[in-house]
Design a protein around this motif. Structure first.
Motif, PDB file in Angstrom:
ATOM      1  N   ALA A   9     -66.053 -22.079  47.715  1.00  0.00           N
ATOM      2  CA  ALA A   9     -65.260 -23.477  47.564  1.00  0.00           C
ATOM      3  C   ALA A   9     -65.214 -24.325  48.710  1.00  0.00           C
ATOM      4  N   TYR A  10     -65.568 -25.661  48.711  1.00  0.00           N
ATOM      5  CA  TYR A  10     -65.426 -26.713  49.417  1.00  0.00           C
ATOM      6  C   TYR A  10     -64.429 -27.415  49.569  1.00  0.00           C
ATOM      7  N   VAL A  11     -63.717 -27.162  50.878  1.00  0.00           N
ATOM      8  CA  VAL A  11     -62.538 -27.914  51.068  1.00  0.00           C
ATOM      9  C   VAL A  11     -62.855 -29.104  52.410  1.00  0.00           C
TER      10      VAL A  11
ATOM     11  N   PHE B 298     -64.663 -27.386  55.041  1.00  0.00           N
ATOM     12  CA  PHE B 298     -64.790 -25.892  55.214  1.00  0.00           C
ATOM     13  C   PHE B 298     -65.603 -25.549  53.818  1.00  0.00           C
ATOM     14  N   THR B 299     -66.259 -24.431  54.180  1.00  0.00           N
ATOM     15  CA  THR B 299     -66.895 -23.801  52.933  1.00  0.00           C
ATOM     16  C   THR B 299     -66.455 -22.270  52.880  1.00  0.00           C
ATOM     17  N   LEU B 300     -65.690 -21.794  51.790  1.00  0.00           N
ATOM     18  CA  LEU B 300     -65.452 -20.680  51.332  1.00  0.00           C
ATOM     19  C   LEU B 300     -66.156 -20.003  50.576  1.00  0.00           C
TER      20      LEU B 300
ATOM     21  N   GLU C   7     -59.163 -19.768  37.424  1.00  0.00           N
ATOM     22  CA  GLU C   7     -57.579 -19.861  37.870  1.00  0.00           C
ATOM     23  C   GLU C   7     -57.172 -19.125  39.019  1.00  0.00           C
ATOM     24  N   ALA C   8     -57.774 -17.863  39.300  1.00  0.00           N
ATOM     25  CA  ALA C   8     -57.452 -17.264  40.675  1.00  0.00           C
ATOM     26  C   ALA C   8     -58.058 -17.751  41.767  1.00  0.00           C
ATOM     27  N   ALA C   9     -59.346 -18.388  41.547  1.00  0.00           N
ATOM     28  CA  ALA C   9     -60.066 -18.864  42.742  1.00  0.00           C
ATOM     29  C   ALA C   9     -59.237 -20.336  42.951  1.00  0.00           C
TER      30      ALA C   9
ATOM     31  N   ARG D   6     -63.423 -28.545  45.880  1.00  0.00           N
ATOM     32  CA  ARG D   6     -64.359 -28.194  44.794  1.00  0.00           C
ATOM     33  C   ARG D   6     -64.789 -26.814  44.547  1.00  0.00           C
ATOM     34  N   ILE D   7     -64.963 -26.304  43.491  1.00  0.00           N
ATOM     35  CA  ILE D   7     -65.371 -25.027  43.272  1.00  0.00           C
ATOM     36  C   ILE D   7     -66.677 -24.887  42.384  1.00  0.00           C
TER      37      ILE D   7
END
Length: 81
Positions: A3-5, A42-44, A53-55, A78-79
């Protein structure tokens, strides 16, 4: 999954760092840049096996509760698989 926040100041909040960068660009004669707003990225790395959906739910929870100050900041994400 990753995930990129992206966290940025709300448009109604003064951004002195962005203003400083804009002034520096103007002095360096970058005439095509009208304004600058700074932010955080942030990169998760997400646990394997999470559904889409859970992500999304996990990333939104982290962004709201940990990565941002909701009074002055907004976020997008974005994921990727």
């Amino acid at each position: 999954m990753k995930a990129y926040v992206y966290v940025t100041l709300k448009t109604s909040v003064l951004d002195p760092q962005g203003q400083t960068i804009q002034n520096a660009l103007r002095k360096m004669q970058f005439t095509g840049v009208e304004s600058v707003r700074q932010g955080k990225f942030f990169t998760l790395s997400l646990a394997p096996g999470l559904s889409a959906e859970a992500a999304r739910a996990e990333v939104e929870r982290v962004a709201k509760q940990v990565l941002t100050n909701p009074v002055i900041e907004d976020y997008t994400y974005r994921i990727e698989e």
